[in-house]
Design a protein around this motif. Structure first.
Motif, short mmCIF file in Angstrom:
data_model
loop_
_atom_site.label_atom_id
_atom_site.label_comp_id
_atom_site.label_asym_id
_atom_site.label_seq_id
_atom_site.Cartn_x
_atom_site.Cartn_y
_atom_site.Cartn_z
N LEU A 93 55.50 -80.71 -79.59
CA LEU A 93 54.11 -80.28 -79.70
C LEU A 93 53.66 -80.33 -81.15
N LEU A 94 52.56 -81.02 -81.38
CA LEU A 94 52.03 -81.18 -82.73
C LEU A 94 50.53 -80.97 -82.71
N ASP A 95 49.97 -80.54 -83.85
CA ASP A 95 48.52 -80.34 -83.93
C ASP A 95 47.76 -81.64 -83.73
N ASP A 96 48.20 -82.72 -84.34
CA ASP A 96 47.52 -84.01 -84.22
C ASP A 96 48.58 -85.06 -83.91
N VAL A 97 48.87 -85.22 -82.62
CA VAL A 97 49.97 -86.09 -82.19
C VAL A 97 49.82 -87.51 -82.73
N GLY A 98 48.60 -88.03 -82.74
CA GLY A 98 48.40 -89.41 -83.15
C GLY A 98 48.65 -89.66 -84.62
N LEU A 130 48.22 -90.78 -65.95
CA LEU A 130 48.64 -90.23 -67.24
C LEU A 130 47.71 -90.63 -68.38
N ARG A 131 46.63 -91.30 -68.06
CA ARG A 131 45.70 -91.81 -69.08
C ARG A 131 45.25 -90.72 -70.05
N ASP A 132 44.92 -89.54 -69.54
CA ASP A 132 44.42 -88.47 -70.40
C ASP A 132 45.52 -87.72 -71.15
N ALA A 133 46.77 -88.02 -70.85
CA ALA A 133 47.89 -87.31 -71.48
C ALA A 133 48.36 -87.96 -72.78
N VAL A 134 47.98 -89.20 -73.03
CA VAL A 134 48.46 -89.88 -74.24
C VAL A 134 47.51 -89.66 -75.40
N PRO A 135 47.98 -89.70 -76.64
CA PRO A 135 49.39 -89.86 -77.01
C PRO A 135 50.16 -88.54 -76.90
N TYR A 136 51.46 -88.66 -76.73
CA TYR A 136 52.35 -87.50 -76.77
C TYR A 136 53.69 -87.96 -77.34
N VAL A 137 54.50 -87.00 -77.75
CA VAL A 137 55.79 -87.33 -78.37
C VAL A 137 56.91 -86.80 -77.49
N VAL A 138 57.82 -87.70 -77.10
CA VAL A 138 59.02 -87.33 -76.37
C VAL A 138 60.14 -87.19 -77.41
N ALA A 139 60.81 -86.05 -77.37
CA ALA A 139 61.83 -85.76 -78.38
C ALA A 139 63.19 -85.52 -77.74
N LEU A 167 65.57 -82.35 -84.63
CA LEU A 167 65.05 -83.54 -83.97
C LEU A 167 66.05 -84.67 -84.17
N TYR A 168 66.68 -85.10 -83.08
CA TYR A 168 67.70 -86.15 -83.13
C TYR A 168 67.04 -87.53 -83.12
N THR A 169 66.08 -87.71 -82.23
CA THR A 169 65.30 -88.94 -82.16
C THR A 169 64.02 -88.64 -81.40
N TRP A 170 63.08 -89.56 -81.43
CA TRP A 170 61.78 -89.32 -80.80
C TRP A 170 61.06 -90.65 -80.59
N THR A 171 60.04 -90.61 -79.74
CA THR A 171 59.14 -91.74 -79.58
C THR A 171 57.75 -91.21 -79.29
N ARG A 172 56.78 -91.86 -79.86
CA ARG A 172 55.37 -91.50 -79.63
C ARG A 172 54.86 -92.42 -78.53
N VAL A 173 54.38 -91.83 -77.44
CA VAL A 173 53.90 -92.60 -76.30
C VAL A 173 52.38 -92.78 -76.42
N TRP A 174 51.96 -94.03 -76.52
CA TRP A 174 50.54 -94.34 -76.67
C TRP A 174 49.93 -94.89 -75.38
N HIS A 175 50.74 -95.54 -74.56
CA HIS A 175 50.23 -96.20 -73.37
C HIS A 175 50.72 -95.47 -72.12
N PRO A 176 49.81 -95.10 -71.24
CA PRO A 176 50.22 -94.39 -70.03
C PRO A 176 51.03 -95.30 -69.10
N ALA A 177 52.12 -94.76 -68.59
CA ALA A 177 52.95 -95.52 -67.65
C ALA A 177 52.26 -95.65 -66.30
#
Length: 149
Positions: A115-120, A89-98, A75-85
């Motif tokens: 992919l994580l068991d508990d993204v939040g 995408l409302r039901d897709a958050v949170p997710y992690v872009v890596a 994993l070089y870097t990542w961000t956790r997305v909490w707010h749908p763009a």
């Protein structure tokens, strides 16, 4: 870790279906994903490159070859997305872009979901070893990432 079931339609319709470029330049990458293989460009001079190009970034030779590499990296870097763009995408958050660096492929970097068991609540650290997970969908395959056991 249990790999989440992404369902038959993992991407919300608003994002569209991932397809090769009109030029076909990255078609081997997409075809490799469908076959559950990670293929990227490598030139005869030994240079690995991503994104694909018609010439080598280093020696400027034409038509770098497509070669298979292990879908493993760090994993070089990542961000956790909490707010749908977008509202869709409302039901897709949170997710992690890596951004995953592939040491076996000259350090090239690919972007995908982690992919994580508990993204939040999951603790995420750069440098974590990850492996690729091929997620078959209706008409395409995604390369996702999960921590290595």
């Amino acid at each position: 870790m249990t790999i989440p079931d992404l369902g038959a339609d993992a991407l919300p319709q608003v994002l569209g279906k991932p397809v090769p470029l009109p030029s076909g330049l990255d078609r081997p990458f997409h075809e490799g994903l469908v076959a559950h293989r990670l293929v990227v460009q490598r030139c005869a001079c030994g240079t690995w490159q991503w994104p694909p190009e018609v010439i080598c970034h280093r020696c400027h030779g034409f038509d770098p070859a497509w070669v298979e590499t292990e879908p493993e990296g760090v994993l070089y870097t990542w961000t956790r997305v909490w707010h749908p763009a977008r509202e869709e995408l409302r039901d897709a958050v949170p997710y992690v872009v890596a951004v995953v660096e592939l040491p076996a492929a000259g350090g090239i970097r690919l972007v995908g979901n982690l992919l994580l068991d508990d993204v939040g609540a999951a603790e995420i650290r750069t440098g974590t070893p990850v492996r690729g997970v091929f997620a078959d969908q209706a008409g395409y395959t995604l390369l996702q990432w999960c921590p290595r056991d």
